[in-house]
Design a protein around this motif. Sequence first.
Motif, short mmCIF file in Angstrom:
data_model
loop_
_atom_site.label_atom_id
_atom_site.label_comp_id
_atom_site.label_asym_id
_atom_site.label_seq_id
_atom_site.Cartn_x
_atom_site.Cartn_y
_atom_site.Cartn_z
N ASP A 61 0.87 -1.18 0.00
CA ASP A 61 0.00 0.00 0.00
C ASP A 61 0.91 1.23 0.00
O ASP A 61 1.58 1.51 0.99
CB ASP A 61 -0.90 -0.01 1.24
CG ASP A 61 -1.75 1.24 1.35
OD1 ASP A 61 -1.98 1.90 0.32
OD2 ASP A 61 -2.17 1.57 2.48
N TRP A 62 0.93 1.93 -1.12
CA TRP A 62 1.82 3.09 -1.27
C TRP A 62 1.07 4.35 -0.85
O TRP A 62 -0.05 4.60 -1.32
CB TRP A 62 2.29 3.21 -2.71
CG TRP A 62 3.20 2.08 -3.10
CD1 TRP A 62 2.87 0.77 -3.29
CD2 TRP A 62 4.60 2.17 -3.34
NE1 TRP A 62 3.98 0.04 -3.62
CE2 TRP A 62 5.06 0.87 -3.68
CE3 TRP A 62 5.52 3.22 -3.32
CZ2 TRP A 62 6.39 0.60 -3.97
CZ3 TRP A 62 6.85 2.95 -3.63
CH2 TRP A 62 7.27 1.66 -3.94
N ARG A 67 0.96 12.02 11.79
CA ARG A 67 1.31 10.90 12.66
C ARG A 67 1.04 9.57 11.95
O ARG A 67 -0.05 9.35 11.41
CB ARG A 67 0.50 10.96 13.95
CG ARG A 67 0.93 9.92 15.00
CD ARG A 67 0.04 10.03 16.23
NE ARG A 67 0.09 11.34 16.83
CZ ARG A 67 1.03 11.75 17.68
NH1 ARG A 67 2.00 10.91 18.02
NH2 ARG A 67 1.02 12.96 18.18
N LEU A 68 2.06 8.71 11.92
CA LEU A 68 1.85 7.36 11.37
C LEU A 68 1.17 6.48 12.40
O LEU A 68 0.25 5.73 12.09
CB LEU A 68 3.18 6.73 10.95
CG LEU A 68 4.00 7.44 9.87
CD1 LEU A 68 5.17 6.56 9.44
CD2 LEU A 68 3.13 7.78 8.67
N PHE A 122 6.22 -0.27 7.78
CA PHE A 122 6.45 0.70 6.71
C PHE A 122 7.91 0.66 6.28
O PHE A 122 8.80 0.45 7.11
CB PHE A 122 6.13 2.12 7.17
CG PHE A 122 4.73 2.35 7.64
CD1 PHE A 122 3.79 2.94 6.81
CD2 PHE A 122 4.35 2.00 8.93
CE1 PHE A 122 2.50 3.18 7.24
CE2 PHE A 122 3.06 2.23 9.38
CZ PHE A 122 2.13 2.82 8.53
N ILE A 123 8.14 0.91 5.00
CA ILE A 123 9.48 1.23 4.49
C ILE A 123 9.39 2.67 3.99
O ILE A 123 8.52 3.00 3.19
CB ILE A 123 9.91 0.30 3.34
CG1 ILE A 123 9.73 -1.17 3.72
CG2 ILE A 123 11.35 0.59 2.95
CD1 ILE A 123 10.58 -1.64 4.86
N LEU A 124 10.28 3.50 4.50
CA LEU A 124 10.26 4.91 4.11
C LEU A 124 10.98 5.06 2.77
O LEU A 124 12.17 4.74 2.65
CB LEU A 124 10.94 5.75 5.19
CG LEU A 124 10.91 7.27 5.03
CD1 LEU A 124 9.47 7.78 4.91
CD2 LEU A 124 11.61 7.93 6.22
N LEU A 148 5.58 6.50 1.56
CA LEU A 148 5.72 5.34 2.43
C LEU A 148 5.21 4.08 1.75
O LEU A 148 4.22 4.12 1.01
CB LEU A 148 4.96 5.56 3.74
CG LEU A 148 5.50 6.68 4.63
CD1 LEU A 148 4.37 7.36 5.37
CD2 LEU A 148 6.51 6.11 5.61
N ILE A 149 5.90 2.99 2.02
CA ILE A 149 5.48 1.68 1.53
C ILE A 149 4.94 0.92 2.73
O ILE A 149 5.70 0.51 3.61
CB ILE A 149 6.67 0.93 0.89
CG1 ILE A 149 7.32 1.78 -0.20
CG2 ILE A 149 6.23 -0.42 0.35
CD1 ILE A 149 8.72 1.30 -0.58
N ARG A 150 3.64 0.76 2.77
CA ARG A 150 3.02 0.10 3.92
C ARG A 150 2.70 -1.35 3.55
O ARG A 150 2.10 -1.62 2.51
CB ARG A 150 1.74 0.83 4.31
CG ARG A 150 1.01 0.23 5.51
CD ARG A 150 -0.13 1.12 5.94
NE ARG A 150 -0.82 0.60 7.11
CZ ARG A 150 -1.68 1.30 7.84
NH1 ARG A 150 -1.96 2.56 7.51
NH2 ARG A 150 -2.25 0.76 8.89
#
Length: 465
Positions: free
Chosen positions: A317-318, A326-327, A338-340, A397-399
């Motif tokens: 999920d991009w 806030r994440l 997440f990958i930032l 963010l790559i969720r």
Amino acid sequence: MDQRIGKYELIRRIGEGSSSNVWLCRDPFTERLVAVKVAKSETLRDERYSHVYRKLFAVEAHLAGKLHHPHIAMILDAVDEGDLRYIVSEYVPGGTLEQFCRPERLLPQEKVVEVMFKCARALEFAHRIGITHRDVKPANILVNSENGEVRDVKLTDFGTAMNLAEDSTLVEGIGSPAYMSPEQISEGALSHQTDIYSLGVVMYQLLTGRLPFEAQNNAAMIYQVLHSTPPLPSELRPGVAENIEAITLKAMAKDRAQRYQSWDALAADLARAARAEPRSIRAREVADTERFSLLKSLRFFDRFDEAQLWEVVRFADWQRRGHAQRLYAEGDMGTDFFILAEGQVRVTKMGKLITTLGPGDSIGEMGYLAGLDHAEDASHPAARRSADVVTVTPCTLIRVSPTALAAASEGCQLRFNRAFLSLLAERLAVANQRLTSAPVAGPSPATPAPVPSYMADTVPLPPRG
């Protein structure tokens, strides 16, 4: 015709060419739909052409199982039973790119760039294993569409391919003149640059709705390809971006020295064109072109192969987040990580700054790793967040959810787990170095204080290189 082609159950005809018919069939063993290309009986009996077709069949059959790429239609089977010859490949619904080469149905420019980027990556993969397609054209690019919108593309019909490791695969005089490079028409030495030229023609046609050269017969077409200059795409479609036009014309340069020298160079320019879209367009959705390029640039994905990167493009999920968003908060429940990809985030605990993370860092993976046996249960105690995470700058963010990752290939899951192990080992080493080098005030405690669990989740990685 019988209700079966070999073991494949016939459903309906979905295509016809001068030498073959293509049927939609069902494989009773795998229970999936497949496309079966069957040679016409008159083709096999034609003394003038049968030897050529048999050669093309042999080339394509030889590639069965070798072209494993998300944007190449997989060849699954090849059967030669005398008067019955057929190639079985994966079925891609949606027709071909030809439908989007008409002036009344042109794709948006950003979608053209995305389609060309995927084709370039697929042809670069083929080039790496020694394959030059030699017949790149819209009719050989299949479309996976949804509600009339192109979602994905797959190259097909490698029957005319040249295998640089096997000269015997070469069949002369094959190709479509409108898409053939000058050196191909002149029967000169061929390389991946002939496919680059052909893809440039496809891009021109997708942008303008017409071919760069139009003629009444092949002889006139060949003359134009060799000697004429095509109209600028912007003359045929006002509003074509200057950088996109420049990419198209460079890919189509008659002089190979002026043409793109590599697929990577073409793909890089396409990626830059995608990122140059107006922010209002880019903010709505992270396009596949940008997703893949970002993944390739991130340390976390260093050891992922190309097929695994495209998996992540699809199942993750991009998201785009603005400044000061806030994440998640300390104490929240959640198992996603997440990958930032772009930007920076600040990690705090009980109001104290722990660290700032940047592109390539992972966020929230400890909850996922601690609860692998119940990772889909966001209410499990292991899923409790141990810190606050807030964006410092606008971020991409790559969720990834445990459910999505569990559905990925085993190879892709293994790469994620190895990336996490490598990342955590580095973070623990940094944390230990800080703890051992920090000055101690007062008497030393009898037992060393344990490293807080959130520390392993948030200590920044040393810079690359």
